[in-house]
Scaffold this active site. Structure first.
Site, PDB file in Angstrom:
ATOM      1  CG  ASN A 234      27.616  25.814 -41.605  1.00 34.81           C
ATOM      2  OD1 ASN A 234      26.711  26.385 -42.201  1.00 34.81           O
ATOM      3  ND2 ASN A 234      28.875  26.225 -41.634  1.00 34.81           N
TER       4      ASN A 234
ATOM      5  CD  GLU B 258      30.322  24.143 -33.911  1.00 34.63           C
ATOM      6  OE1 GLU B 258      30.576  23.925 -35.122  1.00 34.63           O
ATOM      7  OE2 GLU B 258      31.058  23.757 -32.982  1.00 34.63           O
TER       8      GLU B 258
ATOM      9  CB  SER C 102       7.995  20.708 -33.290  1.00 38.00           C
ATOM     10  OG  SER C 102       7.591  21.735 -32.416  1.00 38.00           O
TER      11      SER C 102
ATOM     12  CB  ILE D 156      25.244  31.125 -27.387  1.00 32.72           C
ATOM     13  CG1 ILE D 156      25.919  30.169 -28.385  1.00 32.72           C
ATOM     14  CG2 ILE D 156      25.525  30.713 -25.955  1.00 32.72           C
ATOM     15  CD1 ILE D 156      25.393  28.748 -28.362  1.00 32.72           C
ATOM     16  CB  THR D 157      20.532  31.826 -24.045  1.00 36.52           C
ATOM     17  OG1 THR D 157      19.554  31.352 -24.976  1.00 36.52           O
ATOM     18  CG2 THR D 157      19.864  32.740 -23.029  1.00 36.52           C
TER      19      THR D 157
ATOM     20  CD  GLU E 269      16.897  24.153 -23.811  1.00 36.53           C
ATOM     21  OE1 GLU E 269      16.786  23.043 -23.273  1.00 36.53           O
ATOM     22  OE2 GLU E 269      16.917  25.217 -23.174  1.00 36.53           O
TER      23      GLU E 269
ATOM     24  N   GLY F 171      23.060  22.633 -36.370  1.00 37.23           N
ATOM     25  CA  GLY F 171      22.018  22.857 -35.381  1.00 37.23           C
ATOM     26  C   GLY F 171      21.648  21.526 -34.747  1.00 37.23           C
TER      27      GLY F 171
END
Length: 379
Positions: A129, A127, A366, A157-158, A363, A131
């Site tokens: 705010n 979202e 790092s 969003i992919t 996703e 992540g």
């Protein structure tokens, strides 16, 4: 582990090479410039069985394991990282979540369409705010009889716009409660579900990234995946596989960077000899090849553990962290080896350079991978 390619991996590599040379390479510059999501390409990938790599054959999938899946994503990503990214998000996030946590009826309802490419899948956790801090999400789902009413927004969003079906994580309990979120499947034609802004990105530009908006979006309880409150825990398990996906994506970009650099260094002459003859260049190539091999070993090790249903949180985080950083380093070195030409769009390495950076962010950054690894080794 046996590190030689198995029969399925050889078949996949050959098939993707033939397909990509005809269906991806001639169009990738146009897709990149215009940020066009090539929807029909993914329909063709569905015909090849690449939209349901991990889905069992009973649901019209290919029935492969994670070893073959890594090969699929990395080989596609050699030709275009943005296509690899969309393929990975569809397979491991949306489809993977339903495969892992859906009941039999839910699997029969959605998996065949996702596995064949009839449906494009999206997955909504992030979202504006929240992540990495997903437990503080603001998107809420409120129970109303046999339905749930969904309100809120997801971003980055992919397939947020083109996805026919989305797995959405919404808060059903208190803010900050890791057991206060639930996963739902929302179909595109559901009233109250719309798409918002499409992001204008540095790289991965043919992979569509958009907002998903929910305004009193009513969905049946039959669309709920698993138990109420299990959504966040499910997401962490889905991300274990998703991180292997991003590691595989990184491998493809890194390998393309190395192969382009080797070829160019043999063809480019300075001072009456190929630049590959110069130690400054040959040592770069040696370092690149070594780092790529190490990233590949980490990634396939995580895939093998996943195949054997072993705990893989640390290993997938290590693979994702290292492989993504390697992709950035190798693509940067490729631009350096190409010199001024590497900075132009006449050669492919500038695109590798732009695409690679997302691998260190999507996703889980790092830094988040280091958190996951550190927690595991210190527990």
């Amino acid at each position: 582990m046996d590190f030689t390619l198995n029969e399925n991996q050889v078949m996949i590599t050959d098939m993707i090479g033939d397909f990509a040379s005809k269906e991806i390479v001639p169009y990738q510059k146009d897709w990149d410039e215009s940020q066009e999501f090539p929807l029909q390409l993914f329909k063709k990938l569905g015909e090849l069985g690449l939209m349901g790599v991990l889905v069992p054959e009973e649901y019209q999938g290919s029935g492969f394991g994670y070893t073959e899946y890594v090969t699929v994503v990395s080989e596609i990503s050699k030709f275009d990282g943005s296509i690899g990214l969309s393929l990975a998000a569809h397979n491991s996030l949306c489809t993977g979540h339903i495969l892992q946590f859906g009941n039999k009826d839910q699997k029969q309802r959605w998996l065949p369409k996702l596995a064949t490419g009839e449906y494009i899948g999206a997955w909504g956790l992030t979202e504006p705010n929240t992540g990495s801090d997903a437990a503080n999400m603001k998107t809420v789902a409120v129970r109303d009889g046999e339905s749930w009413v969904l309100n809120g927004a997801k971003n980055f969003i992919t397939h947020g716009k083109y996805g026919d079906v989305a797995v959405v994580i919404a808060r059903t309990g208190e803010i900050g409660d890791s057991h206060g979120m639930t996963a739902f499947v929302v179909e595109r034609d559901n009233p109250g579900f719309t798409s918002g802004r499409k992001e204008n990105k540095l790289g991965m530009r043919a992979s569509e990234t958009s907002e998903m908006l929910f305004d009193n979006c009513r969905i049946s309880d039959s669309n709920r995946l698993g138990e109420v409150g299990d959504g966040f825990v499910q997401s962490l398990k889905v991300l274990d596989g998703g991180r292997i996906s991003i590691a595989a994506l990184s491998l493809g970009i890194a390998r393309a960077s190395l192969e382009a650099s080797i070829q160019y260094s043999k063809e480019r002459h300075q001072f009456n000899q190929p630049i590959a003859n110069f130690q400054g260049i040959s040592f770069k190539l040696a370092q690149m090849a070594t780092e790529l091999e190490a990233a590949s070993l980490l990634t396939y090790r995580a895939a093998e553990l996943k195949n054997n249903n072993q705990r893989v949180s640390k290993e997938s985080a290590m693979a994702k962290y290292y492989a993504s950083e390697v992709a950035v380093r190798l693509s940067s070195e490729a631009v350096q080896i190409f010199g001024g030409y590497g900075y132009t769009k006449d050669y492919p390495v500038e695109k590798y350079y732009r695409d690679a950076k997302l691998c260190t962010i999507g996703e889980g950054t790092s830094e988040i991978q280091k958190v996951v690894i550190a927690r595991d080794i210190l527990r």
